[in-house]
Enzyme design. Structure first.
Site, PDB file in Angstrom:
ATOM      1  N   ALA A   1      77.928  49.026  47.764  1.00  0.00           N
ATOM      2  CA  ALA A   1      76.691  49.971  47.706  1.00  0.00           C
ATOM      3  C   ALA A   1      75.358  49.415  47.720  1.00  0.00           C
ATOM      4  O   ALA A   1      74.201  50.108  47.518  1.00  0.00           O
ATOM      5  CB  ALA A   1      76.919  51.052  46.790  1.00  0.00           C
TER       6      ALA A   1
ATOM      7  N   ASP B   1      84.330  40.431  44.055  1.00  0.00           N
ATOM      8  CA  ASP B   1      84.787  40.133  45.165  1.00  0.00           C
ATOM      9  C   ASP B   1      86.204  41.032  45.390  1.00  0.00           C
ATOM     10  O   ASP B   1      87.089  40.919  44.654  1.00  0.00           O
ATOM     11  CB  ASP B   1      85.327  38.665  45.169  1.00  0.00           C
ATOM     12  CG  ASP B   1      85.977  38.476  46.709  1.00  0.00           C
ATOM     13  OD1 ASP B   1      86.314  39.182  47.324  1.00  0.00           O
ATOM     14  OD2 ASP B   1      86.297  37.052  46.804  1.00  0.00           O
ATOM     15  N   VAL B   2      86.116  41.987  46.284  1.00  0.00           N
ATOM     16  CA  VAL B   2      87.114  43.164  46.535  1.00  0.00           C
ATOM     17  C   VAL B   2      88.317  42.415  47.103  1.00  0.00           C
ATOM     18  O   VAL B   2      89.339  43.340  47.128  1.00  0.00           O
ATOM     19  CB  VAL B   2      86.509  44.150  47.381  1.00  0.00           C
ATOM     20  CG1 VAL B   2      85.525  45.016  46.684  1.00  0.00           C
ATOM     21  CG2 VAL B   2      86.410  43.774  48.924  1.00  0.00           C
TER      22      VAL B   2
ATOM     23  N   ASN C   1      83.935  51.732  50.169  1.00  0.00           N
ATOM     24  CA  ASN C   1      83.341  51.585  51.450  1.00  0.00           C
ATOM     25  C   ASN C   1      83.489  49.904  51.837  1.00  0.00           C
ATOM     26  O   ASN C   1      83.161  49.770  53.125  1.00  0.00           O
ATOM     27  CB  ASN C   1      81.792  51.902  50.913  1.00  0.00           C
ATOM     28  CG  ASN C   1      80.894  51.366  52.211  1.00  0.00           C
ATOM     29  OD1 ASN C   1      80.707  51.963  53.249  1.00  0.00           O
ATOM     30  ND2 ASN C   1      80.160  50.500  51.766  1.00  0.00           N
TER      31      ASN C   1
ATOM     32  N   TYR D   1      90.279  43.831  62.978  1.00  0.00           N
ATOM     33  CA  TYR D   1      89.578  44.716  62.310  1.00  0.00           C
ATOM     34  C   TYR D   1      90.028  46.270  62.682  1.00  0.00           C
ATOM     35  O   TYR D   1      90.077  47.085  61.890  1.00  0.00           O
ATOM     36  CB  TYR D   1      87.946  44.524  62.756  1.00  0.00           C
ATOM     37  CG  TYR D   1      87.003  45.426  62.230  1.00  0.00           C
ATOM     38  CD1 TYR D   1      86.387  45.433  60.985  1.00  0.00           C
ATOM     39  CD2 TYR D   1      86.587  46.538  62.752  1.00  0.00           C
ATOM     40  CE1 TYR D   1      85.687  46.386  60.246  1.00  0.00           C
ATOM     41  CE2 TYR D   1      85.654  47.531  62.554  1.00  0.00           C
ATOM     42  CZ  TYR D   1      85.062  47.321  61.127  1.00  0.00           C
ATOM     43  OH  TYR D   1      84.354  48.277  60.562  1.00  0.00           O
TER      44      TYR D   1
ATOM     45  N   ALA E   1      92.863  47.101  63.696  1.00  0.00           N
ATOM     46  CA  ALA E   1      94.146  47.254  63.209  1.00  0.00           C
ATOM     47  C   ALA E   1      94.066  47.503  61.598  1.00  0.00           C
ATOM     48  O   ALA E   1      94.646  48.429  61.102  1.00  0.00           O
ATOM     49  CB  ALA E   1      94.868  45.971  63.353  1.00  0.00           C
TER      50      ALA E   1
ATOM     51  N   LYS F   1      91.433  48.930  60.034  1.00  0.00           N
ATOM     52  CA  LYS F   1      90.867  50.059  59.593  1.00  0.00           C
ATOM     53  C   LYS F   1      91.947  51.244  59.966  1.00  0.00           C
ATOM     54  O   LYS F   1      91.895  52.459  59.535  1.00  0.00           O
ATOM     55  CB  LYS F   1      89.731  50.348  60.693  1.00  0.00           C
ATOM     56  CG  LYS F   1      88.536  49.463  60.269  1.00  0.00           C
ATOM     57  CD  LYS F   1      87.944  49.867  58.826  1.00  0.00           C
ATOM     58  CE  LYS F   1      86.699  49.063  58.214  1.00  0.00           C
ATOM     59  NZ  LYS F   1      86.367  49.333  57.001  1.00  0.00           N
TER      60      LYS F   1
ATOM     61  N   ILE G   1      77.037  53.153  63.644  1.00  0.00           N
ATOM     62  CA  ILE G   1      75.903  53.849  62.740  1.00  0.00           C
ATOM     63  C   ILE G   1      74.893  52.591  62.703  1.00  0.00           C
ATOM     64  O   ILE G   1      75.010  51.442  62.397  1.00  0.00           O
ATOM     65  CB  ILE G   1      76.525  53.722  61.296  1.00  0.00           C
ATOM     66  CG1 ILE G   1      77.651  54.632  61.164  1.00  0.00           C
ATOM     67  CG2 ILE G   1      75.466  53.996  60.079  1.00  0.00           C
ATOM     68  CD1 ILE G   1      77.489  56.263  61.676  1.00  0.00           C
TER      69      ILE G   1
HETATM   70  N1  LIG Z   1      77.904  50.176  60.774  1.00  0.00           N
HETATM   71  C1  LIG Z   1      78.803  50.881  61.530  1.00  0.00           C
HETATM   72  O1  LIG Z   1      78.558  51.189  62.510  1.00  0.00           O
HETATM   73  C2  LIG Z   1      80.087  50.870  60.886  1.00  0.00           C
HETATM   74  C3  LIG Z   1      81.162  51.757  61.756  1.00  0.00           C
HETATM   75  C4  LIG Z   1      82.547  52.131  61.106  1.00  0.00           C
HETATM   76  C5  LIG Z   1      82.753  51.548  60.044  1.00  0.00           C
HETATM   77  N2  LIG Z   1      81.974  50.875  59.101  1.00  0.00           N
HETATM   78  C6  LIG Z   1      82.493  50.444  58.000  1.00  0.00           C
HETATM   79  O2  LIG Z   1      81.637  50.904  56.988  1.00  0.00           O
HETATM   80  C7  LIG Z   1      81.596  49.877  55.734  1.00  0.00           C
HETATM   81  C8  LIG Z   1      80.140  49.520  55.503  1.00  0.00           C
HETATM   82  O3  LIG Z   1      79.602  48.717  56.473  1.00  0.00           O
HETATM   83  P1  LIG Z   1      77.956  48.764  56.728  1.00  0.00           P
HETATM   84  O4  LIG Z   1      77.956  48.958  58.231  1.00  0.00           O
HETATM   85  O5  LIG Z   1      77.354  49.429  55.797  1.00  0.00           O
HETATM   86  O6  LIG Z   1      77.797  47.167  56.557  1.00  0.00           O
HETATM   87  P2  LIG Z   1      77.297  46.161  55.507  1.00  0.00           P
HETATM   88  O7  LIG Z   1      77.705  44.917  55.737  1.00  0.00           O
HETATM   89  O8  LIG Z   1      75.932  46.639  55.254  1.00  0.00           O
HETATM   90  O9  LIG Z   1      78.371  46.601  54.394  1.00  0.00           O
HETATM   91  C9  LIG Z   1      79.376  45.884  54.107  1.00  0.00           C
HETATM   92  C10 LIG Z   1      79.580  46.083  52.323  1.00  0.00           C
HETATM   93  O10 LIG Z   1      80.790  45.351  52.028  1.00  0.00           O
HETATM   94  C11 LIG Z   1      80.642  44.499  51.018  1.00  0.00           C
HETATM   95  N3  LIG Z   1      81.645  43.497  51.145  1.00  0.00           N
HETATM   96  C12 LIG Z   1      82.129  42.729  51.998  1.00  0.00           C
HETATM   97  N4  LIG Z   1      82.973  41.854  51.814  1.00  0.00           N
HETATM   98  C13 LIG Z   1      83.145  41.904  50.310  1.00  0.00           C
HETATM   99  C14 LIG Z   1      83.967  41.303  49.635  1.00  0.00           C
HETATM  100  N5  LIG Z   1      84.665  40.196  49.766  1.00  0.00           N
HETATM  101  N6  LIG Z   1      83.661  41.668  48.156  1.00  0.00           N
HETATM  102  C15 LIG Z   1      82.886  42.561  47.872  1.00  0.00           C
HETATM  103  N7  LIG Z   1      81.981  43.287  48.745  1.00  0.00           N
HETATM  104  C16 LIG Z   1      82.250  42.961  50.004  1.00  0.00           C
HETATM  105  C17 LIG Z   1      79.339  44.037  51.169  1.00  0.00           C
HETATM  106  O11 LIG Z   1      78.643  43.563  50.175  1.00  0.00           O
HETATM  107  C18 LIG Z   1      78.469  45.099  51.847  1.00  0.00           C
HETATM  108  O12 LIG Z   1      77.811  45.935  50.696  1.00  0.00           O
HETATM  109  C19 LIG Z   1      82.416  48.930  56.125  1.00  0.00           C
HETATM  110  O13 LIG Z   1      83.572  49.047  55.580  1.00  0.00           O
HETATM  111  C20 LIG Z   1      82.524  48.875  57.664  1.00  0.00           C
HETATM  112  O14 LIG Z   1      83.768  48.170  57.994  1.00  0.00           O
HETATM  113  C21 LIG Z   1      80.849  50.600  59.629  1.00  0.00           C
END
Ligand SMILES: NC(=O)c1ccc[n+]([C@@H]2O[C@H](COP(=O)([O-])OP(=O)(O)OC[C@H]3O[C@@H](n4cnc5c(N)ncnc54)[C@H](O)[C@@H]3O)[C@@H](O)[C@H]2O)c1
Length: 261
Positions: free
Chosen positions: A22, A72-73, A99, A166, A168, A170, A199
Protein backbone atom coordinates in the site's frame (compact mmCIF):
# COMPACT_ATOMS: atom_id res chain seq x y z
CA UNK A 1 -20.75 17.54 0.69
CA UNK A 2 -24.34 16.31 0.46
CA UNK A 3 -26.06 14.29 3.19
CA UNK A 4 -25.88 11.22 0.95
CA UNK A 5 -22.15 11.63 0.43
CA UNK A 6 -21.68 12.09 4.16
CA UNK A 7 -23.45 8.79 4.88
CA UNK A 8 -21.30 7.06 2.26
CA UNK A 9 -18.11 8.44 3.77
CA UNK A 10 -18.87 6.96 7.17
CA UNK A 11 -19.83 3.47 6.01
CA UNK A 12 -16.54 1.95 7.19
CA UNK A 13 -16.33 3.89 10.46
CA UNK A 14 -14.58 1.70 13.03
CA UNK A 15 -13.39 -0.80 10.43
CA UNK A 16 -9.84 -2.12 10.87
CA UNK A 17 -8.08 -2.86 7.59
CA UNK A 18 -4.76 -4.26 6.40
CA UNK A 19 -3.74 -3.50 2.80
CA UNK A 20 -0.61 -5.18 1.46
CA UNK A 21 1.63 -3.30 -0.97
CA UNK A 22 0.00 0.00 0.00
CA UNK A 23 2.98 2.36 -0.30
CA UNK A 24 2.14 3.28 -3.85
CA UNK A 25 0.09 2.36 -6.90
CA UNK A 26 -3.19 0.50 -6.60
CA UNK A 27 -2.57 -0.50 -2.96
CA UNK A 28 -2.11 3.13 -1.92
CA UNK A 29 -5.38 4.01 -3.66
CA UNK A 30 -7.19 1.16 -1.90
CA UNK A 31 -5.82 2.20 1.50
CA UNK A 32 -6.86 5.82 0.96
CA UNK A 33 -10.29 4.76 -0.31
CA UNK A 34 -10.93 2.64 2.80
CA UNK A 35 -9.68 5.42 5.07
CA UNK A 36 -11.87 8.02 3.32
CA UNK A 37 -14.83 5.78 4.16
CA UNK A 38 -13.81 5.71 7.83
CA UNK A 39 -11.41 2.78 8.21
CA UNK A 40 -8.17 2.70 10.17
CA UNK A 41 -5.46 1.09 8.06
CA UNK A 42 -2.19 -0.81 8.38
CA UNK A 43 -0.14 0.17 5.34
CA UNK A 44 2.04 -2.78 4.44
CA UNK A 45 5.03 -2.27 2.17
CA UNK A 46 7.79 -4.37 0.66
CA UNK A 47 10.81 -2.14 0.20
CA UNK A 48 9.44 1.41 -0.12
CA UNK A 49 9.34 2.62 3.49
CA UNK A 50 9.27 6.26 2.36
CA UNK A 51 6.26 5.73 0.11
CA UNK A 52 4.44 3.86 2.87
CA UNK A 53 5.17 6.69 5.32
CA UNK A 54 3.58 9.12 2.83
CA UNK A 55 0.46 6.92 2.56
CA UNK A 56 0.26 6.84 6.36
CA UNK A 57 0.48 10.65 6.49
CA UNK A 58 -2.30 10.95 3.88
CA UNK A 59 -4.53 8.62 5.89
CA UNK A 60 -3.86 10.57 9.07
CA UNK A 61 -4.85 13.76 7.22
CA UNK A 62 -8.23 12.07 6.67
CA UNK A 63 -8.53 11.74 10.44
CA UNK A 64 -7.93 7.99 10.55
CA UNK A 65 -5.29 5.90 12.34
CA UNK A 66 -2.53 4.34 10.25
CA UNK A 67 0.86 2.71 10.60
CA UNK A 68 3.39 1.40 8.08
CA UNK A 69 4.70 -2.15 8.47
CA UNK A 70 7.33 -3.64 6.17
CA UNK A 71 7.41 -7.36 5.37
CA UNK A 72 8.43 -9.62 2.51
CA UNK A 73 5.19 -11.36 1.53
CA UNK A 74 7.16 -14.35 0.22
CA UNK A 75 8.28 -15.13 3.80
CA UNK A 76 5.90 -16.91 6.17
CA UNK A 77 7.77 -15.59 9.22
CA UNK A 78 7.54 -11.98 7.99
CA UNK A 79 3.87 -12.29 7.05
CA UNK A 80 3.08 -13.74 10.48
CA UNK A 81 4.93 -10.80 12.08
CA UNK A 82 2.95 -8.43 9.84
CA UNK A 83 -0.29 -9.86 11.24
CA UNK A 84 1.05 -9.67 14.82
CA UNK A 85 1.94 -5.99 14.34
CA UNK A 86 -1.41 -5.35 12.64
CA UNK A 87 -3.36 -6.78 15.55
CA UNK A 88 -1.11 -4.96 18.00
CA UNK A 89 -1.90 -1.64 16.33
CA UNK A 90 -5.56 -2.07 15.37
CA UNK A 91 -6.68 -4.44 18.15
CA UNK A 92 -8.29 -6.75 15.58
CA UNK A 93 -8.92 -7.09 11.86
CA UNK A 94 -12.06 -6.69 9.74
CA UNK A 95 -10.74 -6.25 6.19
CA UNK A 96 -7.72 -7.85 4.56
CA UNK A 97 -6.74 -6.70 1.07
CA UNK A 98 -4.04 -8.89 -0.51
CA UNK A 99 -2.87 -6.39 -3.11
CA UNK A 100 0.90 -7.02 -3.14
CA UNK A 101 2.04 -8.76 -6.30
CA UNK A 102 4.49 -8.43 -9.12
CA UNK A 103 5.24 -9.45 -12.72
CA UNK A 104 9.00 -9.50 -11.87
CA UNK A 105 9.92 -9.35 -15.58
CA UNK A 106 8.70 -10.16 -19.06
CA UNK A 107 10.25 -13.58 -19.83
CA UNK A 108 9.19 -16.21 -22.36
CA UNK A 109 8.37 -19.63 -20.90
CA UNK A 110 11.14 -21.39 -22.81
CA UNK A 111 13.67 -18.93 -21.34
CA UNK A 112 12.30 -18.89 -17.79
CA UNK A 113 14.29 -20.52 -14.99
CA UNK A 114 12.66 -22.64 -12.29
CA UNK A 115 13.67 -19.97 -9.77
CA UNK A 116 11.94 -17.19 -11.72
CA UNK A 117 8.81 -19.33 -12.09
CA UNK A 118 8.74 -19.96 -8.33
CA UNK A 119 9.21 -16.25 -7.56
CA UNK A 120 6.32 -15.17 -9.77
CA UNK A 121 3.97 -17.79 -8.35
CA UNK A 122 5.12 -17.07 -4.81
CA UNK A 123 4.77 -13.27 -4.85
CA UNK A 124 1.28 -13.45 -6.33
CA UNK A 125 -0.45 -16.71 -5.34
CA UNK A 126 1.82 -17.76 -2.47
CA UNK A 127 1.62 -14.35 -0.80
CA UNK A 128 -2.17 -14.39 -1.05
CA UNK A 129 -2.21 -17.84 0.58
CA UNK A 130 0.11 -17.08 3.48
CA UNK A 131 -1.38 -13.66 4.22
CA UNK A 132 -4.94 -14.94 4.30
CA UNK A 133 -3.85 -17.96 6.37
CA UNK A 134 -2.33 -15.70 9.01
CA UNK A 135 -5.35 -13.37 8.99
CA UNK A 136 -8.19 -15.90 9.21
CA UNK A 137 -8.11 -16.44 13.01
CA UNK A 138 -8.36 -12.68 13.52
CA UNK A 139 -10.99 -12.10 10.84
CA UNK A 140 -13.08 -14.86 12.41
CA UNK A 141 -13.56 -12.59 15.44
CA UNK A 142 -14.85 -9.67 13.35
CA UNK A 143 -18.53 -8.77 12.95
CA UNK A 144 -18.03 -8.04 9.22
CA UNK A 145 -14.98 -9.97 8.06
CA UNK A 146 -13.81 -9.39 4.48
CA UNK A 147 -10.97 -10.71 2.35
CA UNK A 148 -10.27 -9.09 -1.02
CA UNK A 149 -7.62 -10.58 -3.31
CA UNK A 150 -5.91 -9.10 -6.37
CA UNK A 151 -6.32 -11.00 -9.62
CA UNK A 152 -5.90 -9.47 -13.07
CA UNK A 153 -7.30 -9.27 -16.57
CA UNK A 154 -4.25 -11.40 -17.36
CA UNK A 155 -5.99 -14.30 -15.58
CA UNK A 156 -8.66 -14.21 -18.32
CA UNK A 157 -6.69 -13.32 -21.45
CA UNK A 158 -3.22 -14.74 -20.71
CA UNK A 159 -1.61 -11.32 -20.24
CA UNK A 160 0.80 -9.37 -22.43
CA UNK A 161 4.13 -10.59 -23.82
CA UNK A 162 6.28 -12.56 -21.39
CA UNK A 163 3.65 -12.79 -18.66
CA UNK A 164 2.38 -16.35 -19.03
CA UNK A 165 3.32 -17.43 -15.49
CA UNK A 166 2.05 -14.14 -14.03
CA UNK A 167 -1.27 -14.79 -15.82
CA UNK A 168 -1.33 -18.33 -14.43
CA UNK A 169 -0.60 -17.09 -10.88
CA UNK A 170 -3.39 -14.50 -11.13
CA UNK A 171 -5.76 -17.19 -12.44
CA UNK A 172 -4.67 -19.18 -9.39
CA UNK A 173 -5.63 -16.24 -7.18
CA UNK A 174 -9.08 -16.31 -8.73
CA UNK A 175 -9.49 -20.05 -8.04
CA UNK A 176 -8.10 -19.62 -4.52
CA UNK A 177 -10.66 -16.88 -3.91
CA UNK A 178 -13.59 -19.02 -5.03
CA UNK A 179 -12.44 -22.02 -3.01
CA UNK A 180 -11.70 -20.03 0.12
CA UNK A 181 -15.10 -18.35 -0.13
CA UNK A 182 -16.70 -21.79 0.17
CA UNK A 183 -14.36 -22.79 3.00
CA UNK A 184 -14.94 -19.62 5.04
CA UNK A 185 -18.57 -18.91 4.16
CA UNK A 186 -19.91 -20.88 7.13
CA UNK A 187 -17.83 -18.61 9.39
CA UNK A 188 -19.29 -15.48 7.80
CA UNK A 189 -16.02 -14.40 6.16
CA UNK A 190 -16.51 -13.19 2.60
CA UNK A 191 -13.70 -13.71 0.07
CA UNK A 192 -13.79 -11.82 -3.21
CA UNK A 193 -11.35 -10.68 -5.84
CA UNK A 194 -10.81 -7.75 -8.16
CA UNK A 195 -9.31 -8.19 -11.63
CA UNK A 196 -8.00 -4.91 -12.99
CA UNK A 197 -7.23 -4.38 -16.65
CA UNK A 198 -4.77 -1.67 -17.65
CA UNK A 199 -4.45 0.65 -14.68
CA UNK A 200 -2.29 3.59 -15.72
CA UNK A 201 0.15 5.55 -13.57
CA UNK A 202 1.41 2.54 -11.63
CA UNK A 203 5.01 1.40 -11.32
CA UNK A 204 3.79 -1.85 -12.85
CA UNK A 205 3.21 -0.44 -16.33
CA UNK A 206 5.85 2.28 -16.12
CA UNK A 207 8.34 -0.56 -15.59
CA UNK A 208 7.00 -3.27 -17.85
CA UNK A 209 4.99 -1.70 -20.70
CA UNK A 210 6.18 0.50 -23.56
CA UNK A 211 4.32 3.71 -24.41
CA UNK A 212 3.07 1.99 -27.57
CA UNK A 213 1.80 -1.02 -25.59
CA UNK A 214 -0.03 1.31 -23.19
CA UNK A 215 -1.68 3.14 -26.11
CA UNK A 216 -2.75 -0.22 -27.57
CA UNK A 217 -4.29 -1.25 -24.25
CA UNK A 218 -6.36 1.95 -24.18
CA UNK A 219 -7.36 1.39 -27.82
CA UNK A 220 -8.58 -2.10 -26.87
CA UNK A 221 -10.68 -0.84 -23.97
CA UNK A 222 -14.36 -0.34 -24.91
CA UNK A 223 -14.85 2.45 -22.35
CA UNK A 224 -12.09 4.37 -24.18
CA UNK A 225 -9.66 5.25 -21.43
CA UNK A 226 -7.07 3.69 -19.14
CA UNK A 227 -8.23 2.54 -15.72
CA UNK A 228 -7.34 4.68 -12.71
CA UNK A 229 -6.27 3.52 -9.27
CA UNK A 230 -9.54 4.95 -7.93
CA UNK A 231 -11.54 2.60 -10.19
CA UNK A 232 -10.03 -0.34 -8.32
CA UNK A 233 -10.24 1.35 -4.91
CA UNK A 234 -13.97 2.00 -5.36
CA UNK A 235 -14.66 -1.68 -6.06
CA UNK A 236 -12.59 -2.83 -3.07
CA UNK A 237 -14.37 -0.36 -0.77
CA UNK A 238 -17.72 -1.71 -2.02
CA UNK A 239 -16.67 -5.31 -1.25
CA UNK A 240 -15.50 -4.21 2.21
CA UNK A 241 -18.82 -2.69 3.22
CA UNK A 242 -20.84 -4.38 5.97
CA UNK A 243 -23.77 -4.33 3.52
CA UNK A 244 -21.81 -6.52 1.05
CA UNK A 245 -22.00 -9.57 3.32
CA UNK A 246 -23.94 -11.73 0.84
CA UNK A 247 -21.36 -11.26 -1.92
CA UNK A 248 -18.70 -13.94 -1.80
CA UNK A 249 -16.57 -15.94 -4.21
CA UNK A 250 -16.89 -13.35 -6.97
CA UNK A 251 -14.28 -11.56 -9.06
CA UNK A 252 -15.08 -8.04 -10.19
CA UNK A 253 -13.47 -7.23 -13.54
CA UNK A 254 -12.30 -3.61 -13.54
CA UNK A 255 -11.20 -3.30 -17.13
CA UNK A 256 -13.53 -0.89 -18.92
CA UNK A 257 -15.27 -3.80 -20.67
CA UNK A 258 -12.10 -5.34 -22.10
CA UNK A 259 -13.11 -8.88 -21.07
CA UNK A 260 -15.00 -10.81 -22.30
CA UNK A 261 -15.43 -9.50 -25.80
N1 LIG B 1 -1.26 -1.87 -12.76
C1 LIG B 1 -2.09 -2.69 -13.38
O1 LIG B 1 -2.53 -2.38 -14.50
C2 LIG B 1 -2.53 -3.98 -12.75
C3 LIG B 1 -3.47 -4.75 -13.44
C4 LIG B 1 -3.91 -5.95 -12.87
C5 LIG B 1 -3.43 -6.34 -11.63
N2 LIG B 1 -2.50 -5.57 -10.99
C6 LIG B 1 -2.06 -6.03 -9.67
O2 LIG B 1 -2.31 -4.99 -8.75
C7 LIG B 1 -1.40 -5.12 -7.65
C8 LIG B 1 -0.74 -3.78 -7.39
O3 LIG B 1 0.06 -3.46 -8.51
P1 LIG B 1 0.43 -1.96 -8.96
O4 LIG B 1 0.05 -1.84 -10.36
O5 LIG B 1 -0.06 -0.97 -7.97
O6 LIG B 1 2.02 -2.06 -8.96
P2 LIG B 1 3.09 -1.69 -7.88
O7 LIG B 1 4.35 -2.30 -8.37
O8 LIG B 1 3.04 -0.22 -7.66
O9 LIG B 1 2.57 -2.41 -6.56
C9 LIG B 1 2.97 -3.71 -6.20
C10 LIG B 1 3.07 -3.74 -4.69
O10 LIG B 1 3.40 -5.06 -4.27
C11 LIG B 1 4.44 -4.97 -3.31
N3 LIG B 1 5.29 -6.16 -3.36
C12 LIG B 1 5.79 -6.76 -4.46
N4 LIG B 1 6.57 -7.78 -4.08
C13 LIG B 1 6.58 -7.81 -2.73
C14 LIG B 1 7.21 -8.63 -1.74
N5 LIG B 1 8.00 -9.68 -2.07
N6 LIG B 1 6.97 -8.36 -0.44
C15 LIG B 1 6.18 -7.33 -0.09
N7 LIG B 1 5.55 -6.52 -0.96
C16 LIG B 1 5.75 -6.77 -2.27
C17 LIG B 1 5.24 -3.73 -3.66
O11 LIG B 1 5.87 -3.22 -2.53
C18 LIG B 1 4.16 -2.81 -4.20
O12 LIG B 1 3.65 -2.00 -3.16
C19 LIG B 1 -0.43 -6.24 -8.01
O13 LIG B 1 -0.86 -7.45 -7.40
C20 LIG B 1 -0.58 -6.34 -9.52
O14 LIG B 1 -0.23 -7.62 -9.99
C21 LIG B 1 -2.04 -4.40 -11.52
Amino acid sequence: MTATEGKHVMELQGTRALVTGAGHGIGRGIALGLAAAGADVVVHYGKSADAAARTVAEIEELGRKAIAVGADVTSTAEVNRLLDETIGFLGGLDVLVCNAGHLIGRVKVEEMTDEHFQQVVDVNLGATFRTTRAAIPHLAQSANPRIVTMSSLAAHNGGGPGSVVYAAAKAGVRGFTKGLAKELGPRGITVNSVAPGYIAETAFHQTFSTTEAQANMVAGTPIGRAGQVEDVANAVRFLALPSSGYLTGITIDIDGGTWPR
